[in-house]
Scaffold this active site. Structure first.
Site, PDB file in Angstrom:
ATOM      1  N   HIS A   1       0.823  -1.214   0.000  1.00 32.91           N
ATOM      2  CA  HIS A   1       0.000   0.000   0.000  1.00 32.91           C
ATOM      3  C   HIS A   1       0.856   1.262   0.000  1.00 32.91           C
ATOM      4  O   HIS A   1       0.567   2.221  -0.711  1.00 32.91           O
ATOM      5  CB  HIS A   1      -0.984  -0.020   1.178  1.00 32.91           C
ATOM      6  CG  HIS A   1      -2.185  -0.865   0.887  1.00 32.91           C
ATOM      7  ND1 HIS A   1      -2.161  -2.232   0.961  1.00 32.91           N
ATOM      8  CD2 HIS A   1      -3.435  -0.536   0.462  1.00 32.91           C
ATOM      9  CE1 HIS A   1      -3.344  -2.709   0.609  1.00 32.91           C
ATOM     10  NE2 HIS A   1      -4.137  -1.696   0.307  1.00 32.91           N
TER      11      HIS A   1
ATOM     12  N   LYS B   1      -9.864  -7.324   7.727  1.00 35.00           N
ATOM     13  CA  LYS B   1     -10.615  -7.470   8.974  1.00 35.00           C
ATOM     14  C   LYS B   1     -10.541  -6.187   9.783  1.00 35.00           C
ATOM     15  O   LYS B   1      -9.591  -5.408   9.633  1.00 35.00           O
ATOM     16  CB  LYS B   1     -10.102  -8.652   9.799  1.00 35.00           C
ATOM     17  CG  LYS B   1      -8.740  -8.438  10.440  1.00 35.00           C
ATOM     18  CD  LYS B   1      -8.402  -9.599  11.334  1.00 35.00           C
ATOM     19  CE  LYS B   1      -6.972  -9.569  11.828  1.00 35.00           C
ATOM     20  NZ  LYS B   1      -6.744  -8.708  12.999  1.00 35.00           N
TER      21      LYS B   1
END
Lengths: 292, 187
Positions: free
Chosen positions: B36, B100
């Site tokens: 990322h 999550k």
């Protein structure tokens, strides 16, 4: 000590792939409490299946095989340096076999050592004990739940917590609110009241060596442990933070003396994938008992 | 149970709502902290991510007899990617992010704008989820270390819950607000 490396390798494998019975029982009970057809029940069913599957396949329950925390109690004559060497070799072999993920990263260069060895990994806490037996316990604690651990310094005006049991309760429940969704709930809390910043966190992790069904010998702490679980489960956060009945599976609290000036409450959050195991070795180095 | 099958079109994604339980079948690309940061800073992705799914996952993959075998592949905490995710969703028209713990307002906004959802996998369920991986099609950016690389996985019936949809709804925001209200009754 003969076979020590092989025994430690088996300890790592078992810890990574199989949850202890006391944890499995509590998870199964809470799975039955979620509402039929809810997101929470969906999550709990997958969790229960995952526990069975990991054991069957002898593979890591969770891909984050976590910090490798050994707790050793041994007689005076026990060779700690030989233990540390055997533990390092067992960890490297467990990584090559896929029981452990490559999980040790140089904090400055960002390079993964690839074998889980490096400064601070594995972490080994040793103490002497009388008699001839050697107790070795292992906890594998993933990064997701470690990241949501918290240390409060009381008084804490944000949550109106004073230096008393009610203040402790307030910060623990605040930690549960802050943690929601992130630590793979339903979780288990290890808490230490008091100590200095370092001993407090360590003692909070040592609480996680206790079994789910034990009762704190201190009645004040026993009552607080119970209250925290009941209260947290009224918050409605639920498994994975989906909303639901079970937010916490358990709470274990210890206390250390503190300085007059300090009042720390340290909270180690353990995810449902509560990987702890241990064995007892006799003076011949043979495993005579599994501890969980 | 709703089936979400590749190709991941905007229509299919927009039809999903917060709370939907889905089984996903098709390609997913793992990417976590290092990936990322790399993409956010302008790094060129080594695979075409357009209309694809990013999975926040650092799997255990080992080579057995010359073939990649996935030993464990559950989700990692997504919140760490919040500074980058919205930008990456918009830049590559990402259709879903699996992880999550949920994500924040920037990601929710990008989901709404682009037509993307957040799929919450079951944290810790590494074996159930590894069973859903039917093929490893490649690995990229391996120099970030095995857990941080981009793994191209084909999955079948991968279970997840839509906790952030493309219409501005977030289950995480709702549960947080409700739990804070409950706490007021308890202290």
């Amino acid at each position: 000590m003969r076979n020590l490396k092989a025994n430690l390798l088996e300890l790592v494998r078992r810890t990574s792939a199989e949850l202890p019975d006391d944890v499995v029982n509590v998870i199964a009970r809470s799975a039955r409490q979620e509402q039929e057809g809810s997101n929470a029940q969906y999550a709990m069913n997958i969790i229960v299946n995952n526990i069975d599957l990991a054991k069957l396949k002898s593979q890591p329950l969770c891909q984050d095989t976590g910090s490798i925390l050994f707790f050793v109690k041994a007689p005076r004559a026990f060779d700690q340096l030989a233990f540390e060497k055997a533990a390092r070799e067992a960890v490297a072999e467990a990584t090559a076999k896929g029981y452990l993920r490559q999980n040790s990263v140089d904090s400055i260069t960002g390079k993964n050592t690839g074998n889980n060895l490096g400064p601070g990994s594995p972490s080994i806490h040793s103490h002497q004990q009388r008699g001839s037996r050697v107790d070795v316990r292992l906890i594998l604690k993933g990064g997701g739940c470690e990241n949501v651990g918290a240390q409060y310094s009381l008084p804490d005006v944000r949550v109106n917590a004073n230096r008393d049991v009610d203040g402790v309760r307030r910060v623990i429940l605040d930690a549960v609110i802050q943690t929601q969704g992130k630590g793979c709930g339903p979780g288990i809390l290890g808490v230490c009241i008091g100590g200095d910043r370092a001993t407090s966190y360590l003692h909070s992790k040592e609480q996680l060596l206790r079994t789910m069904d034990d009762v704190n010998p201190d009645p004040t702490l026993a009552a607080l442990e119970k209250d925290i679980v009941v209260s947290a489960n009224k918050l409605g956060i639920g498994p994975m933070g989906f909303g639901g009945a079970t937010t916490l599976l358990g709470c274990k609290i210890g206390a250390l003396n503190r300085l007059p000036a300090s009042y720390f409450v340290s909270i180690s959050y353990m995810c449902w994938a509560y990987r702890r195991q241990g064995f007892v070795l006799n003076d011949g180095g043979k495993i005579v008992e599994w501890l969980y | 149970m709703i089936q979400l099958v590749e190709p991941y079109t905007e229509d299919k994604i927009r039809a999903l709502k917060m709370g939907d339980m889905v089984h996903l079948s098709g390609m997913v690309y793992t990417g976590r902290d290092a990936v990322h940061k790399f993409l956010h800073e302008g790094g060129k992705p080594p695979v075409d991510l357009t209309n694809q799914i990013i999975y926040h996952c650092g799997p255990v993959v080992i080579k057995e007899k010359g073939k990649w075998v996935v030993k464990a592949a559950g989700p990692t905490t997504s919140a760490r990617e919040e500074p980058y995710q919205g930008h990456i969703i918009e830049k590559f028209s990402i259709r879903a992010v699996i992880g999550k713990g949920g994500m924040g307002p920037k990601t929710l906004e990008a989901c709404k704008k682009v037509g993307c959802i957040y799929l919450h996998a079951i944290g810790g369920a590494a074996q159930v989820l590894a069973e859903c991986v039917t093929g490893v099609l490649g690995v990229y950016l391996e120099e970030f270390g095995s857990p941080e690389a981009i793994w191209a996985f084909r999955v079948r019936d991968f279970p997840a819950v839509v906790t952030m949809d493309s219409h501005g709804n977030s289950l995480h925001a709702a549960v947080l607000e409700q739990s804070r209200e409950q706490l007021k009754q308890l202290v």
